[in-house]
Design an enzyme around this catalytic site. Sequence first.
Site, short mmCIF file in Angstrom:
data_model
loop_
_atom_site.label_atom_id
_atom_site.label_comp_id
_atom_site.label_asym_id
_atom_site.label_seq_id
_atom_site.Cartn_x
_atom_site.Cartn_y
_atom_site.Cartn_z
N PRO A 42 36.19 21.83 35.56
CA PRO A 42 36.92 21.01 36.55
C PRO A 42 37.95 21.86 37.29
CG PRO A 42 37.58 20.47 34.29
CD PRO A 42 36.40 21.39 34.19
N TYR A 201 49.65 18.24 30.42
CA TYR A 201 49.66 16.95 31.10
C TYR A 201 49.89 15.84 30.07
CZ TYR A 201 48.32 19.96 34.89
OH TYR A 201 48.34 20.97 35.81
N ARG A 342 36.40 30.23 38.04
CA ARG A 342 36.55 31.13 39.17
C ARG A 342 35.31 31.94 39.50
NH1 ARG A 342 42.11 33.06 36.64
NH2 ARG A 342 40.85 32.52 34.82
C1 LIG Z 1 41.38 26.33 41.56
C2 LIG Z 1 41.46 25.89 40.13
C3 LIG Z 1 41.70 24.57 39.84
C4 LIG Z 1 41.73 24.12 38.51
N1 LIG Z 1 41.85 22.79 38.24
C5 LIG Z 1 41.68 22.34 36.97
C6 LIG Z 1 41.53 20.97 36.70
O1 LIG Z 1 41.45 20.13 37.60
N2 LIG Z 1 41.43 20.59 35.41
C7 LIG Z 1 41.42 21.49 34.39
O2 LIG Z 1 41.34 21.10 33.22
N3 LIG Z 1 41.50 22.81 34.63
C8 LIG Z 1 41.59 23.25 35.90
N4 LIG Z 1 41.57 24.59 36.15
C9 LIG Z 1 41.29 25.51 35.05
C10 LIG Z 1 39.78 25.78 34.99
O3 LIG Z 1 39.04 24.61 34.73
C11 LIG Z 1 39.44 26.82 33.91
O4 LIG Z 1 39.76 26.29 32.66
C12 LIG Z 1 40.23 28.11 34.12
O5 LIG Z 1 40.19 28.53 35.48
C13 LIG Z 1 39.66 29.24 33.26
O6 LIG Z 1 38.29 29.44 33.54
P1 LIG Z 1 37.77 30.62 34.53
O7 LIG Z 1 38.37 31.90 34.02
O8 LIG Z 1 36.28 30.57 34.39
O9 LIG Z 1 38.25 30.29 35.91
C14 LIG Z 1 41.58 25.06 37.46
C15 LIG Z 1 41.39 26.41 37.77
C16 LIG Z 1 41.30 26.82 39.08
C17 LIG Z 1 41.02 28.27 39.35
#
Ligand SMILES: Cc1cc2nc3c(=O)[nH]c(=O)nc-3n(C[C@H](O)[C@H](O)[C@H](O)COP(=O)(O)O)c2cc1C
Length: 383
Positions: A42, A201, A342
């Site tokens: 998400p 949260y 990402r």
């Molecule tokens: C642009 C963006 C928005 C995010 N929004 C949420 C969110 O709505 N809910 C959530 O639980 N985590 C959110 N995250 C965290 C990601 O879901 C994820 O856990 C975090 O980026 C680590 O994973 P990654 O290294 O693959 O990006 C967000 C991350 C990014 C980069």
Amino acid sequence: MKSEFTNNDRQPVVAESDHSSALFQPLNLRGLTLPNRIVVSPMCQYSASDGCATDWHLLHFGSMMTSGAGLFIIEATAVDPRGRITPECLGLWNDDNEEALRNVLSRVRKYSQVPVGIQLSHAGRKAASHRPFVGKGPLKSDQGAWPVIGPSAIPFADGWQMPHAMSRADMDEVVNVFAQAAKRADRLGVDLIELHAAHGYLLSAFLSPLANQRSDEYGGSLEYRMRFPLEVFSAVRAVWPEHKPLGVRANGTDWHPQGLQTEDAVIFATELRKLGCDFVDMSTGGNAYTKVPIGPGYQVPFAEAVRQGSGLTTVAVGLIQSPRQAENIVASGQADLVAVGRALLNNPHWPWQAAEELGCSVEVPWQYFRAATKAGVPPPYVR
Ligand SMILES: Cc1cc2nc3c(=O)[nH]c(=O)nc-3n(C[C@H](O)[C@H](O)[C@H](O)COP(=O)(O)O)c2cc1C
């Protein structure tokens, strides 16, 4: 009348499973079959208008729902306007929000039948913040801040709003808005719900001793701190159809000596399982500003510990960026699924690349078939 063109001439089926890869094995969660183990994590888009999805969501959902991932989870979606992280966050608290999301989903659904989940969220004491890249930290009252709530009257950090410590009536209201949003998600044809109980949260704040210093039966020991998040879970499970999976994003640690620890996360997951939880998505942090040892797969050990300790289906997330890394996490039993954030924004066809690298096949829209990697198979209706 000219008939409308869609990609749904026939009901798609799960792409052929390929036993050479763990990442490309299907997974059943209640009545839902995920075609592979890659989840679009998400990700807030900060692009909603009064909680309503906009044309940006059409672009983003379209991209992520044709990425080849086996599950798309819609960003943190506020169950109440006060529960938005930022004024631009998506919401599902009224008919307008529901209609806007229906419009986006139904249009993308013409071209993709990938399972869709939604993350239902209340930001608690971290609500009323700036969206990233525009501002930093909490909004001031002249910038549109609204009063925030939390388990205790303890602000997230210096300069943040003092939350109103929730009464039992406030808690009833929050339980109710989570359940109402779940009913709306069901009406939208959403396949799966993930409750947001991570990142500081509201539900995460109840779980964390850093944010929850209540002296009633909702604070103190872990048993008491878990009580409200478990109540919310049960209320959503009660209204969410039996055949649809319900899971939780939780913290594996607060990265703080006085905060939530991994043993606590295992106990929380075990209790969730008893209430009919289908999966946990293990993240970390967000209850305080702390030093986090960020690196490739840095949160995977928490997924592994919780999977082993609770027996729940588990999602690992956090800097999982290479297909081989993702494959190893699932193949070695550290987690059942990997959520990718990402890396999917950088390369919305990351799962195609993963399939090619791992010698598997993945479903691609037929429109892109000539460009697809060797791994691409057209959806069943054109085979
Ligand atoms: C642009 C963006 C928005 C995010 N929004 C949420 C969110 O709505 N809910 C959530 O639980 N985590 C959110 N995250 C965290 C990601 O879901 C994820 O856990 C975090 O980026 C680590 O994973 P990654 O290294 O693959 O990006 C967000 C991350 C990014 C980069």
